[in-house]
Design an enzyme around this catalytic site. Sequence first.
Site, PDB file in Angstrom:
ATOM      1  N   ARG A  15     -60.342 -34.709  31.161  1.00  0.00           N
ATOM      2  CA  ARG A  15     -60.435 -35.707  32.238  1.00  0.00           C
ATOM      3  C   ARG A  15     -59.585 -36.958  31.959  1.00  0.00           C
ATOM      4  O   ARG A  15     -59.956 -38.085  32.314  1.00  0.00           O
ATOM      5  CB  ARG A  15     -61.892 -36.096  32.495  1.00  0.00           C
ATOM      6  CG  ARG A  15     -62.747 -34.981  33.057  1.00  0.00           C
ATOM      7  CD  ARG A  15     -64.167 -35.445  33.321  1.00  0.00           C
ATOM      8  NE  ARG A  15     -64.871 -35.704  32.070  1.00  0.00           N
ATOM      9  CZ  ARG A  15     -65.963 -36.441  31.946  1.00  0.00           C
ATOM     10  NH1 ARG A  15     -66.490 -37.014  33.010  1.00  0.00           N
ATOM     11  NH2 ARG A  15     -66.553 -36.605  30.772  1.00  0.00           N
ATOM     12  N   SER A 426     -79.943 -42.948  44.440  1.00  0.00           N
ATOM     13  CA  SER A 426     -79.542 -43.441  43.118  1.00  0.00           C
ATOM     14  C   SER A 426     -79.128 -44.908  43.180  1.00  0.00           C
ATOM     15  O   SER A 426     -78.617 -45.388  44.195  1.00  0.00           O
ATOM     16  CB  SER A 426     -78.394 -42.598  42.566  1.00  0.00           C
ATOM     17  OG  SER A 426     -77.277 -42.636  43.440  1.00  0.00           O
ATOM     18  N   ARG A 508     -63.567 -38.797  40.711  1.00  0.00           N
ATOM     19  CA  ARG A 508     -64.916 -38.226  40.614  1.00  0.00           C
ATOM     20  C   ARG A 508     -64.822 -36.759  40.199  1.00  0.00           C
ATOM     21  O   ARG A 508     -64.227 -35.937  40.895  1.00  0.00           O
ATOM     22  CB  ARG A 508     -65.619 -38.351  41.967  1.00  0.00           C
ATOM     23  CG  ARG A 508     -66.930 -37.580  42.075  1.00  0.00           C
ATOM     24  CD  ARG A 508     -68.058 -38.282  41.382  1.00  0.00           C
ATOM     25  NE  ARG A 508     -69.342 -37.672  41.747  1.00  0.00           N
ATOM     26  CZ  ARG A 508     -70.365 -37.585  40.932  1.00  0.00           C
ATOM     27  NH1 ARG A 508     -70.283 -38.047  39.706  1.00  0.00           N
ATOM     28  NH2 ARG A 508     -71.502 -37.048  41.323  1.00  0.00           N
ATOM     29  N   CYS A 509     -65.404 -36.445  39.041  1.00  0.00           N
ATOM     30  CA  CYS A 509     -65.448 -35.066  38.561  1.00  0.00           C
ATOM     31  C   CYS A 509     -66.911 -34.632  38.442  1.00  0.00           C
ATOM     32  O   CYS A 509     -67.780 -35.449  38.134  1.00  0.00           O
ATOM     33  CB  CYS A 509     -64.770 -34.938  37.195  1.00  0.00           C
ATOM     34  SG  CYS A 509     -63.006 -35.263  37.241  1.00  0.00           S
ATOM     35  N   TRP A 558     -73.370 -26.201  44.787  1.00  0.00           N
ATOM     36  CA  TRP A 558     -72.729 -27.018  43.763  1.00  0.00           C
ATOM     37  C   TRP A 558     -72.931 -26.444  42.361  1.00  0.00           C
ATOM     38  O   TRP A 558     -72.796 -27.141  41.364  1.00  0.00           O
ATOM     39  CB  TRP A 558     -73.222 -28.463  43.847  1.00  0.00           C
ATOM     40  CG  TRP A 558     -72.574 -29.200  44.991  1.00  0.00           C
ATOM     41  CD1 TRP A 558     -71.566 -28.745  45.791  1.00  0.00           C
ATOM     42  CD2 TRP A 558     -72.885 -30.513  45.450  1.00  0.00           C
ATOM     43  NE1 TRP A 558     -71.233 -29.687  46.725  1.00  0.00           N
ATOM     44  CE2 TRP A 558     -72.016 -30.779  46.543  1.00  0.00           C
ATOM     45  CE3 TRP A 558     -73.807 -31.477  45.057  1.00  0.00           C
ATOM     46  CZ2 TRP A 558     -72.053 -31.995  47.248  1.00  0.00           C
ATOM     47  CZ3 TRP A 558     -73.845 -32.683  45.756  1.00  0.00           C
ATOM     48  CH2 TRP A 558     -72.983 -32.941  46.831  1.00  0.00           C
ATOM     49  N   CYS A 641     -73.505 -35.390  53.508  1.00  0.00           N
ATOM     50  CA  CYS A 641     -72.346 -36.280  53.441  1.00  0.00           C
ATOM     51  C   CYS A 641     -71.021 -35.527  53.381  1.00  0.00           C
ATOM     52  O   CYS A 641     -70.961 -34.381  52.949  1.00  0.00           O
ATOM     53  CB  CYS A 641     -72.460 -37.220  52.244  1.00  0.00           C
ATOM     54  SG  CYS A 641     -72.705 -36.412  50.657  1.00  0.00           S
ATOM     55  N   GLU A 663     -73.668 -39.311  56.061  1.00  0.00           N
ATOM     56  CA  GLU A 663     -72.457 -40.101  55.818  1.00  0.00           C
ATOM     57  C   GLU A 663     -71.778 -40.268  57.162  1.00  0.00           C
ATOM     58  O   GLU A 663     -71.550 -39.296  57.872  1.00  0.00           O
ATOM     59  CB  GLU A 663     -71.540 -39.378  54.832  1.00  0.00           C
ATOM     60  CG  GLU A 663     -70.200 -40.082  54.603  1.00  0.00           C
ATOM     61  CD  GLU A 663     -69.171 -39.806  55.670  1.00  0.00           C
ATOM     62  OE1 GLU A 663     -68.484 -40.770  56.065  1.00  0.00           O
ATOM     63  OE2 GLU A 663     -69.053 -38.671  56.128  1.00  0.00           O
ATOM     64  N   HIS A 692     -68.266 -45.381  48.436  1.00  0.00           N
ATOM     65  CA  HIS A 692     -67.193 -44.934  47.550  1.00  0.00           C
ATOM     66  C   HIS A 692     -66.073 -45.972  47.443  1.00  0.00           C
ATOM     67  O   HIS A 692     -65.059 -45.731  46.796  1.00  0.00           O
ATOM     68  CB  HIS A 692     -66.635 -43.596  48.028  1.00  0.00           C
ATOM     69  CG  HIS A 692     -67.622 -42.480  47.885  1.00  0.00           C
ATOM     70  ND1 HIS A 692     -68.533 -42.181  48.869  1.00  0.00           N
ATOM     71  CD2 HIS A 692     -67.881 -41.624  46.868  1.00  0.00           C
ATOM     72  CE1 HIS A 692     -69.296 -41.176  48.462  1.00  0.00           C
ATOM     73  NE2 HIS A 692     -68.924 -40.832  47.256  1.00  0.00           N
TER      74      HIS A 692
END
Length: 750
Positions: A15, A426, A508-509, A558, A641, A663, A692
Site C-alpha cells: 500500500r 462509526s 481507501r483500501c 465484501w 452508499c 448516500e 469522504h
Amino acid sequence: MKTSVIGFPRVGANRELKFASEKYFAGKITAEELQATARELRKNAWLLQKNAGIDFISSNDFSFYDNMLDTSFMLGVIPQRYKALCLSKLDTFFAMARGYQSDKGDVTALPMKKWFNTNYHYIVPEFDDSVDIQLDDTKAQEEYNEAKAHGVQTKVDVIGPYTFLKLSHFTGSKQLKDFSAKTAEAYKQLLANAKSWGAEWIQIDEPALVLDMTDEDKALFSDLYKIILENKQIKVLLQTYFGDVRDYYKELLSFDFDGIGLDFVEGKETLNLLKTGTKENCTLFAGVLCGKNIWKNNYAKTSALLETIQSNWKGEVAISTSCSLLHVPYTVKNEQKLDQNILKYFAFAEEKLTELSDLAANNQKAFAENKALFETERVAKNSDIASKIANLKKEDFVRQPAFAEREAIQKKEFQLPLFPTTTIGSFPQTQDVRANRSGFKKGTVSKEDYVKFNQKKIAECIALQEEIGLDVLVHGEFERNDMVEYFGENLDGYIFTQNAWVQSYGTRCVKPPVVWGDVSRRNPITVEWSKFAQSCADKNSKKPVKGMLTGPVTILNWSFPREDISLKESAYQIALAIREEVLDLEKAGIRIIQIDEAALKEKLPLRKEDWHSEYLDWAIPAFNLVHSGCKPQTQIHTHMCYSEFIPIIKNIDDMDADVITFEASRSNLEILKALKDNNFRTEVGPGVYDIHSPRVPSVEEIVNAVEKMKTYIPQSKLWINPDCGLKTRGETETVASLKNLVAAAKQVRN
C-alpha cells in the site's frame, strides 16, 4: 499462446501509494516525492509482469486516484469551479476527487459511484457547458516511455470514449451528443500520437458494452469508432469485461479492430456468441482467468475451455485475465500467518501471472500439481447449517405486523422530533484507537485494558453526541477494524489474510475476509458494547443508541466468496448468523438496530433480465430473514452508499426496514425523485454532506439540502444524517460538521 493482463494493482504490494498520498495530503512530502513513489510502483509492476513472461502488459493503467478521473483530464473535462481554484494540475485532480476548502475556494468533490459490479468506486465525470474537448495525453506518453526505459514494451491502456460518455454526468444545456464528435477526434489523435511514441498496441477499455444497449447506444458506439479507426496506423485492442457483449457482438466483428477482448468468466453468453460468428486477422483476447476472486484456477477446466474457444475462433487466441487485476490483492507472498494448506488454494495478482504462463505453455508439471488441488473437497460441509436452510419457511422471511402498523407503534415508542438527527455509525478512528486494537491483537494489551479503553471511548462518544444534540446515538465502533472483517472474525467459516489489501477508491483500501467454509455465529458479537453504550446514555439523556450490524448481503459481497456453493446458500448462512445477533440485541434492550447493506447492489447482474432470477430473489429475502423475528417496537434501520440504487428502489422498499439512510450528497440528491415517483414507504435519511471529503459543510448548505429533500419526501418520514460512517475523518472536522447538522435540523424545524 500469448498472454495478456488487462491491468495491474497500483497501490503497491504494501500500500505504498496510499501512504504516500496521505502524506502528501497532510503536507508531509512534496509532489515530486509522491511522483517518485508512483514511478517506483509502476516499474515494479511492469518488471514483475515481464519476468513472468506476460506478452501484453499495460501502461497507463496506473492512477493516483481513478482512471475515469484520469480520462477527464486527458480530454479536458474539468468543470469551471475547479479551474477557478488556480491549483496545480495534481492538486486540481485531487480537488475533483476529494473536495477542497481553503481561502482559494470551497468546492465539493465530484460524485463517486461503484464501478460496474465491483467494490471499486470511480469518480463520475462532469460536463458543464464550458467544457471544450482537447486531448492532453501527457500522462499516457510519460508512462509508456517510462516502461520502455525499463525494457518493457507495453500496450497503452485507456478508458474508451463510449464507456466514458455513458458514465458521465451532463449539467448544462449541452448533452452527450454535443460532445461525442470532438471526443472521437481526440481518441483518433491519441492513436496517431501513440504510434509516434513507438507503441504497437493501444488497449481501449469499453466495459459499458456488457450493459443493456439501446439502438441509440449502438449508434453512438458506431459513430465514435468510425471516426477513431479512420486511417489508423496502430493496432487496436477493444477490451470488454464484467460480462458478455450479446447486444453488440456481430457489430463488433465489423469494425477494424486488431484484437477483441471478451470475458469468459462473467460473460455467460460469451462462448455461445463465438459460435455465431468469428473474425479473421483479429486476435481474440480470451478472458478465462478470473480477475475478481482469489482462488486458484482449475487448469483442466480452463484448458478445455480454451480448446473450445480455439476451435470456434478463426484467428489467433491470447489468454487474458477476465478484467483488471486491480480487484485482487497484490501477492500471496505477503501472507506469513496462514497455513500453507490454506495458501496453496490462493492466487493473488502476482500468482495469476504464473497461472497465465502455465496455461499458455501447457506446463505439464504445473498441470499435475494443480489437478491434485481439485481432486478432493477443500472443506467439509456442516449438515446442521444445511438442515436449517432447507427447513426455512415462507413466514421466516416476513416481518409482522405490516409496515404502516409498525410505523405508528414506533412513533409512539420513541417520540422523536421532526427531522430526527443521527449518524451512520462509526466515529473517527484516531491513532490511540487503532493502537489499542492492534495491541490487543498482538497480545501486548490485555483484554481487560482493551475493554476499559473502548468503554472510555464509547462513554466519551455518547457524551459528545449528547452535547452536540443528536437525537439517535451510536457507540462509535471503536472495537471494529472493518465493517465486514469485524463480523467475520466472530463467525465460523471465515479466514483472514494479513496483507490482502484491495483498492476501493483513492487511498481507501479494504482487506476482504475469505469465506472458507459453512458460516455460523460462534458467539454474540456486538451485544456487550451496545448494552454499555445504552447504559451511558441512560445516565443522562436517555436517548436511544443504535445497535450496529452489517447485513448478510454486504458481508458476502465484501468478502472473497466460495466457488463451490452458490452465492444464495452463502447469503442465507450469513443471514441466519446475523439474525441470532439481532434477536440477542433486542433481548438486551437495544430498541433501534441498524443492519447496513452498503453493498446490496454490488453483485446485481448488469443485465436487467437477470436481476431477479440471479440475485434479487435471494438477496432481498436474505435481509428479510435477518429482522423478521423482531418485535414491532424495535426499529430496524439500514444504510446504503455509492451505488446506482434508483433502478432497484422498489426492491429496496421490499426489504421492509423501518428507516433507510442513503448516500446522496455526491450524487446531487438524484435519488429523491425516484423515492417520490415510487411512493417509497420507508422512512429515509438521504445524506446531507459528504464524509469522504475533509471540508466542513455550512449550516446554510445543509438547510438547503433538507429544503430540497422536503419537496420529495414527507417531512414526517425525513431523517437528517451524514452520508456514511465517520471513521476516516478527523475529530475536529467531524464535530464541526455534526454541530452544523444539528443546527440546520433545528432551523428547519423552526
